[in-house]
Structure formats: structure tokens, C-alpha cells
Design a protein around this motif. Structure first.
Motif, PDB file in Angstrom:
ATOM      1  N   ASP A  62      11.179  -6.767  -1.146  1.00 39.78           N
ATOM      2  CA  ASP A  62       9.977  -7.600  -1.239  1.00 39.78           C
ATOM      3  C   ASP A  62       9.496  -8.003   0.146  1.00 39.78           C
ATOM      4  O   ASP A  62      10.280  -8.469   0.980  1.00 39.78           O
ATOM      5  CB  ASP A  62      10.264  -8.864  -2.054  1.00 39.78           C
ATOM      6  CG  ASP A  62      10.514  -8.562  -3.523  1.00 39.78           C
ATOM      7  OD1 ASP A  62       9.749  -7.760  -4.090  1.00 39.78           O
ATOM      8  OD2 ASP A  62      11.478  -9.110  -4.098  1.00 39.78           O
ATOM      9  N   VAL A  63       8.212  -7.826   0.386  1.00 37.82           N
ATOM     10  CA  VAL A  63       7.586  -8.236   1.651  1.00 37.82           C
ATOM     11  C   VAL A  63       6.366  -9.076   1.303  1.00 37.82           C
ATOM     12  O   VAL A  63       5.487  -8.631   0.548  1.00 37.82           O
ATOM     13  CB  VAL A  63       7.174  -7.018   2.502  1.00 37.82           C
ATOM     14  CG1 VAL A  63       6.493  -7.477   3.788  1.00 37.82           C
ATOM     15  CG2 VAL A  63       8.383  -6.151   2.826  1.00 37.82           C
ATOM     16  N   LYS A  85       6.049  -4.580  -2.770  1.00 36.95           N
ATOM     17  CA  LYS A  85       7.365  -4.131  -3.213  1.00 36.95           C
ATOM     18  C   LYS A  85       7.544  -2.685  -2.777  1.00 36.95           C
ATOM     19  O   LYS A  85       6.652  -1.852  -2.980  1.00 36.95           O
ATOM     20  CB  LYS A  85       7.497  -4.253  -4.727  1.00 36.95           C
ATOM     21  CG  LYS A  85       7.515  -5.701  -5.230  1.00 36.95           C
ATOM     22  CD  LYS A  85       7.750  -5.762  -6.727  1.00 36.95           C
ATOM     23  CE  LYS A  85       7.772  -7.208  -7.226  1.00 36.95           C
ATOM     24  NZ  LYS A  85       8.933  -7.962  -6.718  1.00 36.95           N
ATOM     25  N   PHE A  86       8.701  -2.410  -2.170  1.00 36.86           N
ATOM     26  CA  PHE A  86       9.041  -1.066  -1.700  1.00 36.86           C
ATOM     27  C   PHE A  86      10.231  -0.554  -2.500  1.00 36.86           C
ATOM     28  O   PHE A  86      11.275  -1.218  -2.566  1.00 36.86           O
ATOM     29  CB  PHE A  86       9.418  -1.083  -0.211  1.00 36.86           C
ATOM     30  CG  PHE A  86       8.285  -1.407   0.722  1.00 36.86           C
ATOM     31  CD1 PHE A  86       7.702  -0.410   1.486  1.00 36.86           C
ATOM     32  CD2 PHE A  86       7.808  -2.707   0.841  1.00 36.86           C
ATOM     33  CE1 PHE A  86       6.662  -0.697   2.355  1.00 36.86           C
ATOM     34  CE2 PHE A  86       6.768  -3.005   1.701  1.00 36.86           C
ATOM     35  CZ  PHE A  86       6.190  -1.998   2.460  1.00 36.86           C
ATOM     36  N   THR A 121       5.294   2.163  -2.741  1.00 36.39           N
ATOM     37  CA  THR A 121       4.903   0.797  -2.433  1.00 36.39           C
ATOM     38  C   THR A 121       3.801   0.353  -3.381  1.00 36.39           C
ATOM     39  O   THR A 121       2.916   1.137  -3.727  1.00 36.39           O
ATOM     40  CB  THR A 121       4.381   0.656  -0.990  1.00 36.39           C
ATOM     41  OG1 THR A 121       3.081   1.247  -0.888  1.00 36.39           O
ATOM     42  CG2 THR A 121       5.309   1.335   0.002  1.00 36.39           C
ATOM     43  N   LYS A 122       3.893  -0.894  -3.797  1.00 30.57           N
ATOM     44  CA  LYS A 122       2.825  -1.524  -4.584  1.00 30.57           C
ATOM     45  C   LYS A 122       2.521  -2.872  -3.956  1.00 30.57           C
ATOM     46  O   LYS A 122       3.419  -3.677  -3.742  1.00 30.57           O
ATOM     47  CB  LYS A 122       3.236  -1.684  -6.048  1.00 30.57           C
ATOM     48  CG  LYS A 122       3.300  -0.363  -6.803  1.00 30.57           C
ATOM     49  CD  LYS A 122       3.461  -0.568  -8.301  1.00 30.57           C
ATOM     50  CE  LYS A 122       3.413   0.772  -9.036  1.00 30.57           C
ATOM     51  NZ  LYS A 122       3.548   0.615 -10.506  1.00 30.57           N
ATOM     52  N   GLY A 140      -7.795  -5.519  -4.338  1.00 30.88           N
ATOM     53  CA  GLY A 140      -7.165  -5.284  -5.633  1.00 30.88           C
ATOM     54  C   GLY A 140      -5.744  -4.795  -5.477  1.00 30.88           C
ATOM     55  O   GLY A 140      -5.055  -5.129  -4.507  1.00 30.88           O
ATOM     56  N   ASN A 141      -5.293  -3.971  -6.410  1.00 27.27           N
ATOM     57  CA  ASN A 141      -3.940  -3.429  -6.384  1.00 27.27           C
ATOM     58  C   ASN A 141      -3.932  -2.062  -5.699  1.00 27.27           C
ATOM     59  O   ASN A 141      -4.887  -1.288  -5.822  1.00 27.27           O
ATOM     60  CB  ASN A 141      -3.391  -3.295  -7.805  1.00 27.27           C
ATOM     61  CG  ASN A 141      -3.235  -4.635  -8.488  1.00 27.27           C
ATOM     62  OD1 ASN A 141      -2.882  -5.623  -7.854  1.00 27.27           O
ATOM     63  ND2 ASN A 141      -3.512  -4.687  -9.787  1.00 27.27           N
ATOM     64  N   SER A 142      -2.845  -1.778  -5.016  1.00 26.62           N
ATOM     65  CA  SER A 142      -2.714  -0.484  -4.346  1.00 26.62           C
ATOM     66  C   SER A 142      -1.345   0.111  -4.611  1.00 26.62           C
ATOM     67  O   SER A 142      -0.369  -0.606  -4.830  1.00 26.62           O
ATOM     68  CB  SER A 142      -2.926  -0.626  -2.838  1.00 26.62           C
ATOM     69  OG  SER A 142      -1.848  -1.340  -2.252  1.00 26.62           O
ATOM     70  N   SER A 143      -1.289   1.439  -4.585  1.00 27.66           N
ATOM     71  CA  SER A 143      -0.039   2.182  -4.715  1.00 27.66           C
ATOM     72  C   SER A 143      -0.063   3.312  -3.685  1.00 27.66           C
ATOM     73  O   SER A 143      -1.038   4.052  -3.596  1.00 27.66           O
ATOM     74  CB  SER A 143       0.106   2.759  -6.126  1.00 27.66           C
ATOM     75  OG  SER A 143       1.205   3.652  -6.188  1.00 27.66           O
ATOM     76  N   ILE A 144       1.001   3.406  -2.883  1.00 32.07           N
ATOM     77  CA  ILE A 144       1.124   4.479  -1.897  1.00 32.07           C
ATOM     78  C   ILE A 144       2.499   5.101  -2.058  1.00 32.07           C
ATOM     79  O   ILE A 144       3.507   4.395  -2.134  1.00 32.07           O
ATOM     80  CB  ILE A 144       0.939   3.961  -0.454  1.00 32.07           C
ATOM     81  CG1 ILE A 144      -0.379   3.193  -0.318  1.00 32.07           C
ATOM     82  CG2 ILE A 144       0.969   5.120   0.533  1.00 32.07           C
ATOM     83  CD1 ILE A 144      -0.582   2.562   1.044  1.00 32.07           C
ATOM     84  N   ILE A 145       2.541   6.431  -2.121  1.00 29.84           N
ATOM     85  CA  ILE A 145       3.807   7.157  -2.292  1.00 29.84           C
ATOM     86  C   ILE A 145       4.006   8.094  -1.098  1.00 29.84           C
ATOM     87  O   ILE A 145       3.152   8.933  -0.812  1.00 29.84           O
ATOM     88  CB  ILE A 145       3.823   7.964  -3.597  1.00 29.84           C
ATOM     89  CG1 ILE A 145       3.630   7.031  -4.806  1.00 29.84           C
ATOM     90  CG2 ILE A 145       5.128   8.743  -3.728  1.00 29.84           C
ATOM     91  CD1 ILE A 145       3.501   7.758  -6.129  1.00 29.84           C
TER      92      ILE A 145
END
Length: 483
Positions: A62-63, A85-86, A121-122, A140-145
Motif C-alpha cells: 500500500d502506498v 496498491k501494488f 497497480t491500482k 478516476g481509477n487507474s490500472s497499470i500492468i
């Protein structure tokens, strides 16, 4: 980034450490094997918090907040990420002890390398700016893979004595690495405009490599801050005497046991998959060359510094180009397709691609290009992209002190870029109109221009490659390079 903790944990015997971590004794004969197994075992266990030694849960990590303001060639934006969250850090791949960890007491530095198969990451994001001249704005919300993230760390530390114990303290660190791919998904761009948001997400994913190169420094800077905070939290609770068996003696044992260039993989010439092992070892080594390895005569390749070079042309390019004080970037990002030693024929066969080579030099020219006069002196930048290289490097073996050393005596190299761009400043003593016209002619006719100067560039590459390999193999024998 958590590998440093794992090795500390794996060789510790202090009562402050959790008892479920495997521990090793420096006197046992298979210490190296024990440490690697303990590190792997400890890594899997970091799916919960260890408050006594300030190790956080890695699944997820958690960051609270990260922020960046990026101003580069392609990107101009400010971004804030919150409640992140990672996932995936605890699944880092640790293949071999001496590839993943080096602890040097004299230099007070920790070096490590590892691969994270996937990082997800979210976060809640807020962004405003442009990417590749395209506006990007949203919240808003983001997701990176990130896939297959190869990471290298260089962490210098200080020692602080408190209550007759020695504690480590980190004030800076170096992180480098690049994934094999990145997938972005930013929801609610442009206040929920679905079509515009879809187009921008597609732009991000289609150009992920170029974008990563531009944002890398800012994002790794955030990673550095996280790592320093985590390391100092760990070091503040656990002294070096408590973390290592028999105090500092374990340091000395590790320094003796691990060669200075030990994070380069070794292969056994008798193993069945020798070719695969050699190309993997060579690829991993190339990616690591972002700082010098003086002990094996290897300089920093990012950038590689070249004092001077001369490139002549014939035909369309009737001019001698003299370059000084050059910095070349991109050599450490070469993707190898082939790297094979034939010890019977004494030849090293290398095939690969440089995604981009950037050459910045002070130049001096006087002559003609495509029948147009060109003269000038000043800064220059030449960018070669998607450069395919094939080479055969012929060597001889030299015996010294009962060891066998390699010396490159001849090389056949060919290179073909997918594109070349030229920029010569201060042409015609600063005449902007004439200078812009010549630069435009060079770029419009880059194929013809490069073909005329290609042999000169190949000679430069030959000189660099021969020098690098001969420097390395003058220090490292075949017996030392191969098990």
C-alpha cells in the motif's frame, strides 16, 4: 525492491527476526545455497506485515500517495496517484545467489538484480497535460500492468553507531529497469467521454515503450523515495550486528566469496543448453551496464563516451565529418537474437537489434552533401532507430599463468537502421535558413546519406566492440567466464 530485505533476513540469527524465516550459519559448507533458499523462502512469506522489523506486506503493497510532473520531448503533464496498491513484488524471481545480491562492506554499498514477472497497480489518479501532443485530462481509477520487469539497484549507505550497535542509513539510491510491456487503463478520462478515453488509452498502449523512456526518470524517482523509506525503516529497528551471524565477519565472508563482477551469469561449456545460457547471460549483462565495472575493465555504456571519431563519405556525401566529445546512448538496451561462441573455429557470432542509438557530439564539416555545400561546427545529434546488427568476431586464445584469455583480432560487422535523423546546429556560422534547409535535405534523404557514410559508422562500432571485449577478456579468463 524488496530483495535487500530478504537477504538480510535469510542470513540472520537474531531473536528480533521472525522465527519462520530460514536462517543460515556462515560456517556451514553450503552457505551460498542456504542463503539463496532462505531468500526465496523469505520472499514468499512477505504477504503479511512484520511490524517489529518494519517490513510491510507486499501483497499488496500500500502506498498512500505518489506525484510527478513530467516535462519531456513527448510528455507534458502533472499526475497524482493516491491510495495505490501494488501486487506481484513478492513473486520476484531469484535465480542465482551471486546474480541477485552483492554486499560490499568497504564501499558501503548494496547491489542487486532481480526480475518481477508481473506488477499490477491500482490507484486513484488525477492527470492534466499532453502526451505526444494529444491532450490528456481526467480523474478516476487507474490500472497499470508491467510485464517481466528487470530491475537493478545500487544502494550506498552510511553506518551510524547508537548504544554500541551499528545501524545502516540510506540517503540515496540508483534504480534502473524496463519491462517487456506495459498496459494502461485510465478510467473516466475527459469527464467520462468514453470514445475520447478509449482513444487516449489506445495511444498509451500503442506507444508504451517510448512513453516509458520519457517518464522513467520521474517514476523511478518515486520508486527511490519508497525504497529509501522502507530500507531506513528496516535499518532503524535492526542493527547490522543483529542482522548478520557473528557480526561483521559475515560481511567479510561474503566479500571474499562473491567476485566483484559476480552479478554476471556464468555458464558451463558442458551443459546441454549452453547456447541458451550464454545468450541469456550476455543479455542480462548488457542490461546491467549502466555504470562502470572497473574490476573487469567495462565502462558505463549509458552513455558511452567517445573522445573522437571521423566519418568519411563517397558519392552523395563528399564531406569528412569530424566528431569530438561524443556521448552515445542506447548500447545497453541491445536485444540479442544470437550470441554464440564457437571455440573450435574461434569465432563469436552476435546478432541483435538496438531499439535506438543516440549520438551527441561536437561536429566539424566542410564539403558537399547531395551536391549542396555544407560547412559548420557545433553541437550535433544523430538518432538511429531499430538498428539491426550482425557480426562475427574472430579471436585467438592466449595462455597466461595457466589461464586462457581471448583476444579479438578481426571482426566482420554489418548494421542497418530502420531510420536515421540528423540535427547539426550552427551550420554556415549560424545561418538558420541555410542550416534548416541542409538538415531537412539530410533527413529527407537519410537512406542515401547513411549508405554513403555507413562504412565509417561500422568502423566506429568495430572499434568500440573490439575494445570492450578485449578489455573484458584481458581481465577475465575463459576458465573464469565459464564454469
Amino acid at each position: 525492491m524488496k530483495l535487500v530485505f530478504l537477504v538480510f533476513v535469510s542470513i540472520a540469527v537474531a531473536t528480533k527476526l521472525p522465527p519462520n524465516f530460514k536462517k543460515c550459519n556462515r560456517t556451514e559448507p553450503d552457505l551460498e545455497k542456504c542463503v539463496l533458499e532462505a531468500a526465496r523462502d523469505g520472499l514468499k512469506q512477505l504477504t503479511r506485515t512484520y511490524k517489529k522489523i518494519r517490513l510491510p506486506n507486499l501483497e499488496p503493497l500500500d502506498v498512500v500517495e505518489l506525484s510527478a510532473r513530467v516535462e519531456t520531448r513527448l510528455i507534458h503533464f502533472s499526475e497524482t496517484l493516491r491510495n495505490c496498491k501494488f501486487w506481484g513484488l513478492s513473486r520476484s524471481v531469484l535465480e542465482k545467489f551471486d546474480e541477485i545480491f552483492r554486499f560490499n562492506l568497504d564501499e558501503k554499498v548494496i547491489k542487486s538484480q532481480f526480475i518481477v514477472p508481473e506488477v499490477r497497480t491500482k490507484c486513484s489518479y488525477q492527470i492534466d497535460g499532453t502526451i505526444m501532443s494529444v491532450p490528456i485530462r481526467g480523474k478516476g481509477n487507474s490500472s497499470i500492468i508491467f510485464k517481466h520487469f528487470n530491475v537493478t539497484l545500487y544502494v550506498p549507505y552510511d553506518e551510524i553507531t547508537k548504544r554500541n550497535k551499528t545501524y545502516g542509513h540510506v540517503t540515496s539510491c540508483e534504480i534502473d529497469g524496463k519491462p517487456e510491456s506495459i498496459h494502461f487503463q485510465l478510467d473516466n478520462l475527459f469527464n467520462g467521454d468514453e470514445e475520447a478515453g478509449k482513444r487516449v488509452n489506445q495511444l498509451l498502449n500503442d506507444n508504451w515503450s517510448e512513453l516509458y523512456d520519457d517518464i522513467k526518470d520521474d517514476y523511478l524517482k518515486m520508486g527511490k523515495q519508497m525504497l529509501i523509506q522502507l530500507l531506513n525503516g528496516f535499518f532503524s529497528k535492526l542493527s547490522l550486528e543483529e542482522a548478520f551471524v557473528f557480526g561483521k565477519n559475515i560481511y567479510l565472508r561474503l566479500i571474499i566469496m562473491i567476485p566483484q563482477a559476480s552479478n554476471f551469469q556464468k555458464c558451463n561449456r558442458k551443459q546441454a543448453d549452453l547456447k541458451q545460457c550464454v545468450i541469456k547471460a550476455a543479455q542480462d549483462a548488457i542490461y546491467q551496464l549502466t555504470h562502470p565495472y572497473n574490476e573487469v575493465n567495462i565502462p558505463n555504456l549509458n552513455p558511452f563516451e567517445l573522445k573522437g571519431a571521423t566519418v568519411g563519405g563517397g558519392g552523395a556525401v563528399a564531406v569528412e565529418q569530424r566528431f569530438t566529445d561524443c556521448k552515445l546512448q542506447g548500447f545497453n538496451k541491445m536485444k540479442l537474437d544470437k550470441f554464440e561462441f564457437d571455440f573450435d573455429k574461434k569465432v563469436l557470432d552476435v546478432v541483435g537489434t538496438f531499439p535506438e542509438i543516440v549520438k551527441k557530439c561536437t561536429y566539424e564539416v566542410d564539403g558537399q552533401v547531395l551536391l549542396l555545400p555544407v560547412t559548420g561546427k557545433g553541437p550535433s545529434e544523430i538518432i538511429l532507430t531499430k538498428v539491426d546488427v550482425t557480426s562475427k568476431l574472430y579471436f585467438e586464445e592466449i595462455k597466461k599463468r595457466n589461464k586462457t584469455f581471448i583476444k579479438i583480432v578481426r571482426s566482420d560487422i554489418d548494421m542497418n537502421p530502420g531510420h536515421v535523423s540528423y540535427k547539426f546546429d550552427n551550420l554556415f556560422n549560424g545561418d538558420k535558413v541555410l542550416g534548416d534547409n541542409i538538415n531537412q535535405v539530410l533527413n529527407d534523404n537519410w537512406k542515401e546519406v547513411f549508405e554513403d557514410v555507413k562504412s565509417g559508422y561500422i568502423e566506429i562500432i568495430k572499434t568500440i566492440v573490439t575494445s570492450l571485449l578485449n578489455n573484458f577478456f584481458s581481465k577475465v579468463s575463459i576458465e573464469e567466464a565459464f564454469d
